[in-house]
Design an enzyme around this catalytic site. Structure first.
Site, PDB file in Angstrom:
ATOM      1  N   ASP A 177      -6.709 -17.137  -8.653  1.00 28.62           N
ATOM      2  CA  ASP A 177      -6.099 -18.389  -8.202  1.00 28.62           C
ATOM      3  C   ASP A 177      -7.152 -19.493  -8.188  1.00 28.62           C
ATOM      4  OD1 ASP A 177      -7.546 -17.671  -5.994  1.00 28.62           O
ATOM      5  OD2 ASP A 177      -5.837 -17.357  -4.686  1.00 28.62           O
ATOM      6  N   ASP A 194       2.277 -11.888  -5.439  1.00 28.61           N
ATOM      7  CA  ASP A 194       1.067 -11.413  -4.767  1.00 28.61           C
ATOM      8  C   ASP A 194       1.203 -11.739  -3.296  1.00 28.61           C
ATOM      9  OD1 ASP A 194      -1.151 -13.618  -3.750  1.00 28.61           O
ATOM     10  OD2 ASP A 194       0.262 -14.437  -5.192  1.00 28.61           O
ATOM     11  N   CYS A 250       8.351   8.958   0.121  1.00 27.97           N
ATOM     12  CA  CYS A 250       7.151   8.428  -0.531  1.00 27.97           C
ATOM     13  C   CYS A 250       6.315   9.538  -1.153  1.00 27.97           C
ATOM     14  CB  CYS A 250       6.311   7.651   0.485  1.00 27.97           C
ATOM     15  SG  CYS A 250       4.839   6.878  -0.234  1.00 27.97           S
ATOM     16  N   CYS A 288       3.072   8.942  -2.230  1.00 27.78           N
ATOM     17  CA  CYS A 288       1.661   8.546  -2.229  1.00 27.78           C
ATOM     18  C   CYS A 288       0.788   9.670  -1.674  1.00 27.78           C
ATOM     19  CB  CYS A 288       1.450   7.257  -1.434  1.00 27.78           C
ATOM     20  SG  CYS A 288       1.406   7.450   0.366  1.00 27.78           S
ATOM     21  N   CYS A 320       1.180  10.185   2.188  1.00 32.15           N
ATOM     22  CA  CYS A 320       2.408  10.847   2.643  1.00 32.15           C
ATOM     23  C   CYS A 320       2.465  12.304   2.213  1.00 32.15           C
ATOM     24  CB  CYS A 320       3.630  10.096   2.121  1.00 32.15           C
ATOM     25  SG  CYS A 320       3.929   8.542   2.996  1.00 32.15           S
ATOM     26  N   HIS A 326      -0.989   3.806   1.221  1.00 30.29           N
ATOM     27  CA  HIS A 326       0.462   3.946   1.414  1.00 30.29           C
ATOM     28  C   HIS A 326       1.193   2.626   1.205  1.00 30.29           C
ATOM     29  CE1 HIS A 326       4.403   4.876   2.972  1.00 30.29           C
ATOM     30  NE2 HIS A 326       4.286   3.771   3.696  1.00 30.29           N
TER      31      HIS A 326
END
Length: 373
Positions: free
Chosen positions: A90, A270, A308, A310, A313, A339
């Site tokens: 940015d 974002d 989930c 991930c 998890c 996560h």
């Protein structure tokens, strides 16, 4: 940059953006790596655990520390960080806004004092591009004049006039540099301003989208306005944005914000929310948010979210995360951030699949239904 519109489901879009470093499938959420690092994670986490194709770094912050010239000497962002996928940087306009007590916009640029040592600096449209040439980002954002909401009509008018003038200067300079062989693999996006005023948004979008930019962003939202005002503004603005270029909504937001704005035709997002909230104990799940520091999780042997996949998890319990947070163990920050980012990135993958099957409306309905249980 190569851009392909792969499918639509009403206004929702599934696209492919190919840069010099990665193949980005949209809708896409870009984790925020302000100083070239996503807080609590390393680049192996980003590449192998989370499979990100693009992350966001901050022009203002990397300019001040370690310095864009230092980063250039160390192989630009890709070499310095070892992240071999895409970076979006940015422009510093938002930081000037958020640090408004030590910054001052003028017709030529933004004057500010460093939040680190108080030293004086001045960002112009050309200087911001020079910095991002040193950073080597795949997508650079131009300098814009952002205002907090609510704001007076006169201040918003000044904002879009400055933003358009800076955009004209920026694109001319950027293309000139490309002809000189500088930034030939980089891309440049303009930022539409105008508050929540539809006439101002129309004017800003019409003026900017007539210029030779590689993509366009909607800025100046999620800065104090109501959610429905944000959604209405996005819905109004996208109709003036090209179908054949990326559409990026800056700094937004919650999972609900993403779902709503994908429906309105946004491709890229974002926000610091998943990483910052993780560090503060708030975890995102398919059924809503939980605050892991709550006493009710002290002996809870279930994962954060049964749906989930991930690392956190699959391996750890809510009880363990609760313990780590309360004990102030640094491991907590990594596991919680993995996560939350996995949740956001997976939500984008699921949204894309729904668009490809032309079932986005059903996907959105199911998303909200789980949260009402």
């Amino acid at each position: 940059m190569q851009f392909t519109l792969d499918a639509t489901s009403k206004n929702a879009r599934a696209c492919t953006i190919i840069t010099a470093h990665s193949n980005i499938k949209t809708p896409v959420f870009m984790p925020v790596g302000t100083l070239g690092s996503v807080k609590a994670l390393d680049m192996q986490d980003m590449l192998e655990l989370l499979g990100t194709e693009i992350i966001l770094a901050n022009t203002y912050h990397t300019y001040l520390k370690p310095g864009d010239k230092t980063i250039a000497k160390m192989g630009k962002l890709h070499g310095f960080t070892t992240y071999n996928k895409s970076f979006l940087t940015d422009s510093g306009g938002f930081q000037a806004f958020s640090l408004s007590d030590i910054s001052k916009p003028t017709k030529d640029g933004i004057e500010f004092r460093s939040h680190i040592d108080g030293s004086k600096h001045f960002f112009t449209p050309k200087k911001v591009i020079d910095i991002q040439h040193n950073l080597g980002s795949d997508i650079m954002m131009i300098l814009d004049d952002l205002v907090a909401l609510p704001a007076t009509q006169e201040r918003i008018k000044t904002s879009i006039e400055r933003t358009t003038a800076w955009a004209e200067e920026s694109i001319e300079y950027f293309r000139e540099k490309q002809q000189e062989g500088i930034g030939v693999e980089q891309n440049i996006f303009a930022i539409i301003q105008g508050g929540t005023d539809k006439a101002f948004r129309t004017k800003s979008a019409t003026e900017l989208c007539a210029m030779d930019y590689d993509g366009f962003a909607i800025g100046g939202l999620s800065v104090g306005e109501l959610n429905n005002e944000m959604y209405d503004t996005v819905e109004h603005t996208v109709q003036y944005m090209p179908q054949d270029k990326p559409r990026y909504l800056m700094g937004v937001g919650t999972p609900e914000d993403l779902i709503e704005n994908i429906e309105r035709g946004i491709d890229m997002f974002d926000c610091v929310m998943p990483t910052r909230n993780a560090r503060n104990g708030t975890l995102f799940t398919s059924f809503g948010r939980i605050n892991i520091k709550g006493a009710k999780f002290k002996e809870d042997s279930s994962p954060i979210d049964d749906e989930c996949e991930c690392l956190t998890c699959k391996r750890y319990t809510r009880a363990y995360l609760n313990h780590l947070f309360r004990a102030k163990e640094l491991t907590y920050f990594r596991l919680a951030t993995i996560h939350n980012l996995h949740y956001y990135l997976n939500l984008m993958r699921e949204a894309r699949e729904a668009i490809l099957e032309d079932k986005y409306a059903e996907f959105k309905t199911a998303f909200y239904k789980k949260r009402n249980l």
